[in-house]
Structure formats: structure tokens, C-alpha cells
Motif scaffolding. Structure first.
Motif, PDB file in Angstrom:
ATOM      1  N   ASP A 196      -3.125  26.556  17.069  1.00  0.00           N
ATOM      2  CA  ASP A 196      -4.263  27.007  18.456  1.00  0.00           C
ATOM      3  C   ASP A 196      -4.983  25.822  18.278  1.00  0.00           C
ATOM      4  OD1 ASP A 196      -6.284  27.636  19.836  1.00  0.00           O
ATOM      5  OD2 ASP A 196      -5.177  29.763  20.504  1.00  0.00           O
ATOM      6  N   PRO A 197      -5.116  24.592  19.339  1.00  0.00           N
ATOM      7  CA  PRO A 197      -5.836  23.610  19.872  1.00  0.00           C
ATOM      8  C   PRO A 197      -7.132  24.642  19.453  1.00  0.00           C
ATOM      9  CG  PRO A 197      -4.822  24.575  22.073  1.00  0.00           C
ATOM     10  CD  PRO A 197      -4.469  24.987  20.798  1.00  0.00           C
ATOM     11  N   HIS A 198      -8.049  25.544  19.853  1.00  0.00           N
ATOM     12  CA  HIS A 198      -9.422  25.916  19.757  1.00  0.00           C
ATOM     13  C   HIS A 198      -9.483  26.206  18.191  1.00  0.00           C
ATOM     14  CE1 HIS A 198      -7.912  28.177  23.909  1.00  0.00           C
ATOM     15  NE2 HIS A 198      -8.676  27.230  24.341  1.00  0.00           N
ATOM     16  N   ILE A 199      -9.002  26.825  17.029  1.00  0.00           N
ATOM     17  CA  ILE A 199      -8.936  26.889  15.840  1.00  0.00           C
ATOM     18  C   ILE A 199      -8.989  25.586  15.561  1.00  0.00           C
ATOM     19  CG2 ILE A 199      -8.064  27.782  13.813  1.00  0.00           C
ATOM     20  CD1 ILE A 199      -8.985  29.765  15.991  1.00  0.00           C
ATOM     21  N   ARG A 200      -7.431  24.584  16.576  1.00  0.00           N
ATOM     22  CA  ARG A 200      -8.498  23.235  15.365  1.00  0.00           C
ATOM     23  C   ARG A 200      -9.618  22.248  15.572  1.00  0.00           C
ATOM     24  NH1 ARG A 200      -4.509  20.086  13.221  1.00  0.00           N
ATOM     25  NH2 ARG A 200      -2.717  21.484  14.770  1.00  0.00           N
ATOM     26  N   SER A 201      -9.799  22.577  16.804  1.00  0.00           N
ATOM     27  CA  SER A 201     -11.012  21.999  17.082  1.00  0.00           C
ATOM     28  C   SER A 201     -12.445  22.201  16.756  1.00  0.00           C
ATOM     29  CB  SER A 201     -11.331  21.867  18.919  1.00  0.00           C
ATOM     30  OG  SER A 201     -12.393  20.905  19.525  1.00  0.00           O
ATOM     31  N   MET A 202     -12.390  24.045  16.442  1.00  0.00           N
ATOM     32  CA  MET A 202     -13.727  24.422  16.590  1.00  0.00           C
ATOM     33  C   MET A 202     -13.730  23.645  14.722  1.00  0.00           C
ATOM     34  SD  MET A 202     -14.752  27.636  13.809  1.00  0.00           S
ATOM     35  CE  MET A 202     -13.451  28.560  14.002  1.00  0.00           C
ATOM     36  N   LEU A 203     -13.027  24.105  14.282  1.00  0.00           N
ATOM     37  CA  LEU A 203     -12.955  23.873  12.608  1.00  0.00           C
ATOM     38  C   LEU A 203     -13.143  22.270  12.364  1.00  0.00           C
ATOM     39  CD1 LEU A 203      -9.866  25.716  10.846  1.00  0.00           C
ATOM     40  CD2 LEU A 203     -12.146  26.135  10.175  1.00  0.00           C
ATOM     41  N   THR A 204     -12.702  21.247  12.941  1.00  0.00           N
ATOM     42  CA  THR A 204     -13.004  20.237  12.669  1.00  0.00           C
ATOM     43  C   THR A 204     -13.634  19.513  13.159  1.00  0.00           C
ATOM     44  OG1 THR A 204     -11.302  19.525  14.612  1.00  0.00           O
ATOM     45  CG2 THR A 204     -10.494  18.604  12.645  1.00  0.00           C
ATOM     46  N   ASP A 205     -14.705  20.697  13.965  1.00  0.00           N
ATOM     47  CA  ASP A 205     -16.187  20.477  14.147  1.00  0.00           C
ATOM     48  C   ASP A 205     -16.885  20.597  13.426  1.00  0.00           C
ATOM     49  OD1 ASP A 205     -15.164  18.942  17.102  1.00  0.00           O
ATOM     50  OD2 ASP A 205     -16.424  20.933  18.131  1.00  0.00           O
ATOM     51  N   MET A 206     -16.611  21.554  12.753  1.00  0.00           N
ATOM     52  CA  MET A 206     -18.046  22.615  11.462  1.00  0.00           C
ATOM     53  C   MET A 206     -17.893  21.680  10.211  1.00  0.00           C
ATOM     54  SD  MET A 206     -19.132  24.815  13.247  1.00  0.00           S
ATOM     55  CE  MET A 206     -20.240  25.570  11.856  1.00  0.00           C
ATOM     56  N   VAL A 207     -16.322  21.181  10.196  1.00  0.00           N
ATOM     57  CA  VAL A 207     -16.865  19.790   8.811  1.00  0.00           C
ATOM     58  C   VAL A 207     -16.835  18.936   9.330  1.00  0.00           C
ATOM     59  CG1 VAL A 207     -14.382  18.850   8.067  1.00  0.00           C
ATOM     60  CG2 VAL A 207     -13.877  21.582   8.268  1.00  0.00           C
ATOM     61  N   ASP A 208     -17.106  18.286  10.225  1.00  0.00           N
ATOM     62  CA  ASP A 208     -17.609  17.240  11.184  1.00  0.00           C
ATOM     63  C   ASP A 208     -19.556  17.681  10.698  1.00  0.00           C
ATOM     64  OD1 ASP A 208     -15.080  15.459  11.598  1.00  0.00           O
ATOM     65  OD2 ASP A 208     -15.839  15.416  13.542  1.00  0.00           O
ATOM     66  N   HIS A 209     -19.831  18.421  11.217  1.00  0.00           N
ATOM     67  CA  HIS A 209     -21.195  19.567  11.118  1.00  0.00           C
ATOM     68  C   HIS A 209     -21.749  18.831   9.537  1.00  0.00           C
ATOM     69  CE1 HIS A 209     -24.417  21.217  12.308  1.00  0.00           C
ATOM     70  NE2 HIS A 209     -24.682  21.816  11.157  1.00  0.00           N
ATOM     71  N   VAL A 210     -20.747  19.195   8.849  1.00  0.00           N
ATOM     72  CA  VAL A 210     -21.263  19.938   6.875  1.00  0.00           C
ATOM     73  C   VAL A 210     -20.972  18.179   6.767  1.00  0.00           C
ATOM     74  CG1 VAL A 210     -20.150  20.739   5.077  1.00  0.00           C
ATOM     75  CG2 VAL A 210     -20.142  21.884   7.222  1.00  0.00           C
ATOM     76  N   ALA A 211     -19.645  17.225   7.119  1.00  0.00           N
ATOM     77  CA  ALA A 211     -20.458  16.410   6.160  1.00  0.00           C
ATOM     78  C   ALA A 211     -21.265  15.656   6.606  1.00  0.00           C
ATOM     79  CB  ALA A 211     -18.952  15.755   6.951  1.00  0.00           C
ATOM     80  N   GLU A 212     -21.877  15.316   8.363  1.00  0.00           N
ATOM     81  CA  GLU A 212     -22.930  14.553   8.704  1.00  0.00           C
ATOM     82  C   GLU A 212     -24.272  15.179   8.651  1.00  0.00           C
ATOM     83  OE1 GLU A 212     -23.629  16.655  12.638  1.00  0.00           O
ATOM     84  OE2 GLU A 212     -22.514  15.150  13.208  1.00  0.00           O
ATOM     85  N   GLY A 213     -24.180  16.098   7.698  1.00  0.00           N
ATOM     86  CA  GLY A 213     -25.506  17.219   7.249  1.00  0.00           C
ATOM     87  C   GLY A 213     -26.740  16.530   6.501  1.00  0.00           C
TER      88      GLY A 213
END
Length: 113
Positions: free
Chosen positions: A83-100
Motif C-alpha cells: 500500500d503506497p499510504h503505508i510506504r509513504s507514512m513509514l518512509t516519512d517517519m524514518v526520514d523524520h527520525v533520521a533528521e532529528g
């Protein structure tokens, strides 16, 4: 709900269950392993250094919640985030954690919040 998001009670329960499933570190690792390409049970078990039976148990739960899809190829089953919604949400959250990095360490806790 005040945020303007329209969601009924059954959908709230389903969403909460999805987040509960993803809150387990092993299940989250399994989902993340399946983000970019289909992965078999054996490859996932090897990657995470856990038993194939434990991986299968987690995969069963993740499929039931529609977080992962399965594709049978001969005798093997490959799992991925379909599901592209799940993929997008997870990649956004991974990016968020990585930039923190340094920013996250300066966060103040506000009393009474």
C-alpha cells in the motif's frame, strides 16, 4: 474530532490496532525490511536473526492488518509493503527520525502539557 479528519469509530479502532502492531520493534523491523522489495520468510529471519516460525507469526498479524501483502512464487511466499499510504507514512517517519539528531536532544518538556 476537532482536527477536521473524518473517521468513524470502527476506523479509529482499526487505525489504533495498526499502530499497536507497528509499535513492536520486531514487527517494525519486518515491515521496514519489506519496504523496498519483496522478502521471503527465510531471508527476513536471517536478516533479523530470529526464527522463521517467529517471523511467520508476526507476518500473519501484519497481513491481517493489511500492513503487508504476500506473493506466492512456487513454494516460497514473499512479503512487501504494497500500500503506497503505508510506504509513504513509514518512509516519512524514518526520514523524520533520521533528521532529528541534535534537534531532538534540545526538546524541552513543558509541565502540564
Amino acid at each position: 474530532m476537532a482536527s477536521g479528519v473524518r473517521i468513524n469509530e470502527d476506523e479509529v479502532v482499526e487505525l489504533a490496532e495498526m499502530f499497536r502492531l507497528m509499535s513492536d520493534p520486531t514487527r517494525l523491523k519486518i515491515i521496514l525490511a519489506c519496504l523496498d522489495q519483496p522478502v521471503s520468510v527465510g531471508a527476513t529471519a536471517e536478516m533479523l536473526a530470529i526464527s522463521p516460525s517467529l517471523v511467520s507469526h508476526h507476518l500473519r498479524l501484519l497481513r491481517a492488518a493489511r500492513l503487508l501483502t504476500a506473493d506466492r512464487r512456487g513454494r516460497q511466499v514473499f512479503y512487501m509493503v504494497g500500500d503506497p499510504h503505508i510506504r509513504s507514512m513509514l518512509t516519512d517517519m524514518v526520514d523524520h527520525v533520521a533528521e532529528g539528531g541534535a534537534e531532538g536532544s534540545e526538546t524541552e518538556i513543558i509541565e502540564g502539557a
